[in-house]
Design a protein around this motif. Structure first.
Motif, mmCIF file in Angstrom:
data_model
loop_
_atom_site.group_PDB
_atom_site.id
_atom_site.type_symbol
_atom_site.label_atom_id
_atom_site.label_comp_id
_atom_site.label_asym_id
_atom_site.label_seq_id
_atom_site.Cartn_x
_atom_site.Cartn_y
_atom_site.Cartn_z
ATOM 1 N N VAL A 31 32.618 21.508 43.020
ATOM 2 C CA VAL A 31 33.968 21.309 43.556
ATOM 3 C C VAL A 31 34.326 22.425 44.522
ATOM 4 N N ILE A 32 35.169 22.076 45.477
ATOM 5 C CA ILE A 32 35.738 23.052 46.406
ATOM 6 C C ILE A 32 37.238 23.021 46.164
ATOM 7 N N VAL A 33 37.770 24.140 45.689
ATOM 8 C CA VAL A 33 39.181 24.199 45.285
ATOM 9 C C VAL A 33 40.016 24.903 46.349
ATOM 10 N N PRO A 34 41.311 24.587 46.418
ATOM 11 C CA PRO A 34 42.194 25.303 47.350
ATOM 12 C C PRO A 34 42.327 26.773 46.943
ATOM 13 N N LEU A 35 42.639 27.593 47.904
ATOM 14 C CA LEU A 35 42.783 29.032 47.650
ATOM 15 C C LEU A 35 43.782 29.314 46.528
ATOM 16 N N ALA A 36 44.902 28.614 46.501
ATOM 17 C CA ALA A 36 45.918 28.850 45.466
ATOM 18 C C ALA A 36 45.352 28.580 44.074
ATOM 19 N N TYR A 37 44.585 27.504 43.929
ATOM 20 C CA TYR A 37 43.981 27.180 42.634
ATOM 21 C C TYR A 37 42.959 28.255 42.253
ATOM 22 N N TRP A 38 42.163 28.694 43.202
ATOM 23 C CA TRP A 38 41.184 29.759 42.953
ATOM 24 C C TRP A 38 41.874 31.038 42.499
ATOM 25 N N THR A 39 42.930 31.403 43.207
ATOM 26 C CA THR A 39 43.654 32.638 42.882
ATOM 27 C C THR A 39 44.224 32.585 41.468
ATOM 28 N N GLU A 40 44.803 31.460 41.088
ATOM 29 C CA GLU A 40 45.409 31.318 39.754
ATOM 30 C C GLU A 40 44.368 31.263 38.645
ATOM 31 N N ASN A 41 43.179 30.777 38.941
ATOM 32 C CA ASN A 41 42.165 30.553 37.909
ATOM 33 C C ASN A 41 40.875 31.324 38.154
ATOM 34 N N ARG A 42 40.950 32.386 38.910
ATOM 35 C CA ARG A 42 39.756 33.141 39.322
ATOM 36 C C ARG A 42 38.880 33.552 38.137
ATOM 37 N N ASP A 43 39.475 34.091 37.107
ATOM 38 C CA ASP A 43 38.686 34.585 35.980
ATOM 39 C C ASP A 43 37.886 33.471 35.313
ATOM 40 N N ALA A 44 38.491 32.311 35.151
ATOM 41 C CA ALA A 44 37.805 31.188 34.509
ATOM 42 C C ALA A 44 36.757 30.565 35.434
ATOM 43 N N LEU A 45 37.024 30.560 36.728
ATOM 44 C CA LEU A 45 36.125 29.898 37.681
ATOM 45 C C LEU A 45 34.978 30.776 38.148
ATOM 46 N N SER A 47 32.779 32.392 36.676
ATOM 47 C CA SER A 47 31.521 32.238 35.942
ATOM 48 C C SER A 47 30.766 30.971 36.338
ATOM 49 N N ARG A 48 31.429 30.065 37.035
ATOM 50 C CA ARG A 48 30.782 28.822 37.462
ATOM 51 C C ARG A 48 30.109 29.013 38.821
ATOM 52 N N SER A 49 28.890 28.553 38.943
ATOM 53 C CA SER A 49 28.168 28.678 40.211
ATOM 54 C C SER A 49 28.365 27.459 41.105
ATOM 55 N N ASN A 50 29.155 26.495 40.650
ATOM 56 C CA ASN A 50 29.356 25.267 41.408
ATOM 57 C C ASN A 50 30.809 25.091 41.864
ATOM 58 N N VAL A 51 31.464 26.219 42.145
ATOM 59 C CA VAL A 51 32.844 26.186 42.625
ATOM 60 C C VAL A 51 32.926 26.952 43.940
ATOM 61 N N GLY A 52 33.449 26.282 44.957
ATOM 62 C CA GLY A 52 33.714 26.901 46.248
ATOM 63 C C GLY A 52 35.209 26.930 46.492
ATOM 64 N N VAL A 53 35.603 27.536 47.589
ATOM 65 C CA VAL A 53 37.025 27.670 47.927
ATOM 66 C C VAL A 53 37.254 27.120 49.325
ATOM 67 N N TRP A 54 38.406 26.454 49.524
ATOM 68 C CA TRP A 54 38.768 26.070 50.888
ATOM 69 C C TRP A 54 40.045 26.779 51.288
ATOM 70 N N LEU A 55 40.022 27.220 52.534
ATOM 71 C CA LEU A 55 41.154 27.916 53.129
ATOM 72 C C LEU A 55 41.866 26.972 54.088
ATOM 73 N N ASP A 56 43.177 26.981 54.040
ATOM 74 C CA ASP A 56 43.939 26.233 55.029
ATOM 75 C C ASP A 56 44.065 27.096 56.275
ATOM 76 N N SER A 57 44.524 26.514 57.347
ATOM 77 C CA SER A 57 44.526 27.219 58.635
ATOM 78 C C SER A 57 45.432 28.442 58.667
ATOM 79 N N HIS A 58 46.361 28.560 57.738
ATOM 80 C CA HIS A 58 47.261 29.719 57.711
ATOM 81 C C HIS A 58 46.840 30.758 56.664
ATOM 82 N N GLN A 59 45.702 30.556 56.008
ATOM 83 C CA GLN A 59 45.250 31.457 54.947
ATOM 84 C C GLN A 59 44.069 32.289 55.435
ATOM 85 N N GLU A 60 44.266 33.562 55.516
ATOM 86 C CA GLU A 60 43.262 34.491 56.044
ATOM 87 C C GLU A 60 42.085 34.646 55.072
#
Length: 161
Positions: A31-45, A47-60
């Motif tokens: 899965v590729i999760v939004p930055l906000a979801y990654w930020t909120e769940n970073r510790d749980a995610l 450990s998973r090697s199958n999680v990516g992050v997507w950035l919106d155009s306003h997110q550095e």
């Protein structure tokens, strides 16, 4: 199964992009999760090697600078054709943050952009569903040479002789 262009080839896209308003538990697949979801769940995610992050155009990309070594894919959303911030974000990921994994363009991705996206560091392209992916693949070779340095060739033309 959807397809995408990755490393100049058309391949099956096994990654599921999670919407920005998603709530709940993620599926076990890639899965590729939004930055906000990654930020909120970073510790749980983390450990998973199958999680990516997507950035919106306003997110550095600096928001994930400490995580880039562990992310298998970083997607950058192009909400509309004319929004070029993603080009800079890809270049920052490659050059400043030394990201070596997959950088994927998602959203309003068209054939006309692919050559320039590749020069900025993208190596995967989720072309819009209403476009012919076979035709879009030709966009990677629109030009045979470039004068400027880029992520794909850091040596400018005048130094290549």
């Amino acid at each position: 199964m959807p397809k995408l262009i990755k490393d100049s080839q058309i391949v099956e896209d096994n990654w599921l992009i999670i919407d920005a308003d998603f709530e709940g538990d993620l599926p076990e697949q890639e899965v590729i999760v939004p930055l906000a979801y990654w930020t909120e769940n970073r510790d749980a995610l983390a450990s998973r090697s199958n999680v990516g992050v997507w950035l919106d155009s306003h997110q550095e990309p600096s928001a994930i600078a400490s995580d880039v070594k562990s992310l298998p894919v970083i997607a950058i959303n192009f909400p509309k054709f004319a929004d070029g911030r993603g080009y800079s974000y890809a270049r920052l990921l490659r050059e400043r943050f030394n990201y070596e994994g997959e950088i994927r363009a998602i959203g309003d991705v068209l054939q006309d952009q692919l050559f320039y996206m590749k020069r900025c560091g993208f190596n995967a392209f989720a072309v819009r569903a209403d476009r012919d992916i076979e035709q879009a693949l030709n966009g990677l070779s629109d030009f045979s040479n470039s004068y400027q340095a880029g992520c794909d060739n850091p040596i400018p033309q005048f130094r290549r002789r």
